[in-house]
Design a protein around this motif. Structure first.
Motif, PDB file in Angstrom:
ATOM      1  N   TYR A   1       1.009  -0.962  -0.464  1.00 39.44           N
ATOM      2  CA  TYR A   1      -0.105   0.221  -0.113  1.00 39.44           C
ATOM      3  C   TYR A   1       0.804   1.173  -0.101  1.00 39.44           C
ATOM      4  O   TYR A   1       1.593   1.275   1.016  1.00 39.44           O
ATOM      5  N   SER A   2       0.517   1.736  -0.936  1.00 38.17           N
ATOM      6  CA  SER A   2       1.593   3.493  -1.003  1.00 38.17           C
ATOM      7  C   SER A   2       0.271   4.988  -0.757  1.00 38.17           C
ATOM      8  O   SER A   2      -0.825   4.742  -1.601  1.00 38.17           O
ATOM      9  N   CYS A   3       0.768   5.336   0.082  1.00 36.32           N
ATOM     10  CA  CYS A   3       0.563   6.680   0.761  1.00 36.32           C
ATOM     11  C   CYS A   3       0.652   7.929   0.918  1.00 36.32           C
ATOM     12  O   CYS A   3       1.650   7.372   1.066  1.00 36.32           O
ATOM     13  N   LEU A   4       1.009   8.488  -0.050  1.00 35.37           N
ATOM     14  CA  LEU A   4       1.784  10.002   0.173  1.00 35.37           C
ATOM     15  C   LEU A   4       1.334  10.922   1.083  1.00 35.37           C
ATOM     16  O   LEU A   4       2.633  11.206   2.155  1.00 35.37           O
ATOM     17  N   ALA A   5       0.536  10.699   2.324  1.00 24.57           N
ATOM     18  CA  ALA A   5       0.396  10.626   3.226  1.00 24.57           C
ATOM     19  C   ALA A   5       1.679  10.354   4.523  1.00 24.57           C
ATOM     20  O   ALA A   5       1.970  10.918   5.194  1.00 24.57           O
ATOM     21  N   LEU A   6       1.574   9.267   4.810  1.00 22.00           N
ATOM     22  CA  LEU A   6       2.169   8.453   4.904  1.00 22.00           C
ATOM     23  C   LEU A   6       3.321   8.698   4.538  1.00 22.00           C
ATOM     24  O   LEU A   6       4.543   8.523   5.509  1.00 22.00           O
ATOM     25  N   ASP A   7       3.496   8.307   3.976  1.00 24.17           N
ATOM     26  CA  ASP A   7       5.176   8.495   2.804  1.00 24.17           C
ATOM     27  C   ASP A   7       5.982   9.942   3.739  1.00 24.17           C
ATOM     28  O   ASP A   7       6.822  10.228   4.239  1.00 24.17           O
ATOM     29  N   LEU A   8       4.355  11.024   3.787  1.00 23.38           N
ATOM     30  CA  LEU A   8       4.985  12.921   4.353  1.00 23.38           C
ATOM     31  C   LEU A   8       4.875  12.681   5.424  1.00 23.38           C
ATOM     32  O   LEU A   8       5.854  13.968   6.211  1.00 23.38           O
ATOM     33  N   GLY A   9       5.152  11.804   6.080  1.00 23.80           N
ATOM     34  CA  GLY A   9       5.038  11.030   7.662  1.00 23.80           C
ATOM     35  C   GLY A   9       3.543  12.330   8.943  1.00 23.80           C
ATOM     36  O   GLY A   9       3.956  13.097   9.449  1.00 23.80           O
ATOM     37  N   LEU A  10       2.550  12.704   7.207  1.00 24.48           N
ATOM     38  CA  LEU A  10       1.179  13.424   7.939  1.00 24.48           C
ATOM     39  C   LEU A  10       0.471  12.566   8.517  1.00 24.48           C
ATOM     40  O   LEU A  10       0.529  11.583   8.883  1.00 24.48           O
TER      41      LEU A  10
END
Length: 65
Positions: free
Chosen positions: A56-65
């Motif tokens: 699973y890829s999520c931009l918010a998780l990748d940015l630590g938000l």
């Protein structure tokens, strides 16, 4: 015996001289190949909901938000 070609005949002769003839047709039976499926251990077709987090890829998780 040396006749002069006119119109369509001249175009056809020029086309034949340039490209030659078409290849022979290939039958449908020669285009397909039957292959037996190998043994399956079930790992490719199975769905594991607990293991999907790895993919699973999520931009918010990748940015630590």
């Amino acid at each position: 015996m040396n006749e002069e070609l006119t119109g369509d005949a001249a175009a056809a002769a020029a086309r034949h001289a340039r490209y030659g003839k078409l290849p022979e047709r290939i039958r449908f039976e020669e285009m397909t190949e039957g292959v037996e499926a190998g043994p399956s251990d079930g790992t490719r077709a199975s769905y594991d909901p607990a293991g999907t987090w790895k993919y699973y890829s999520c931009l918010a998780l990748d940015l630590g938000l």
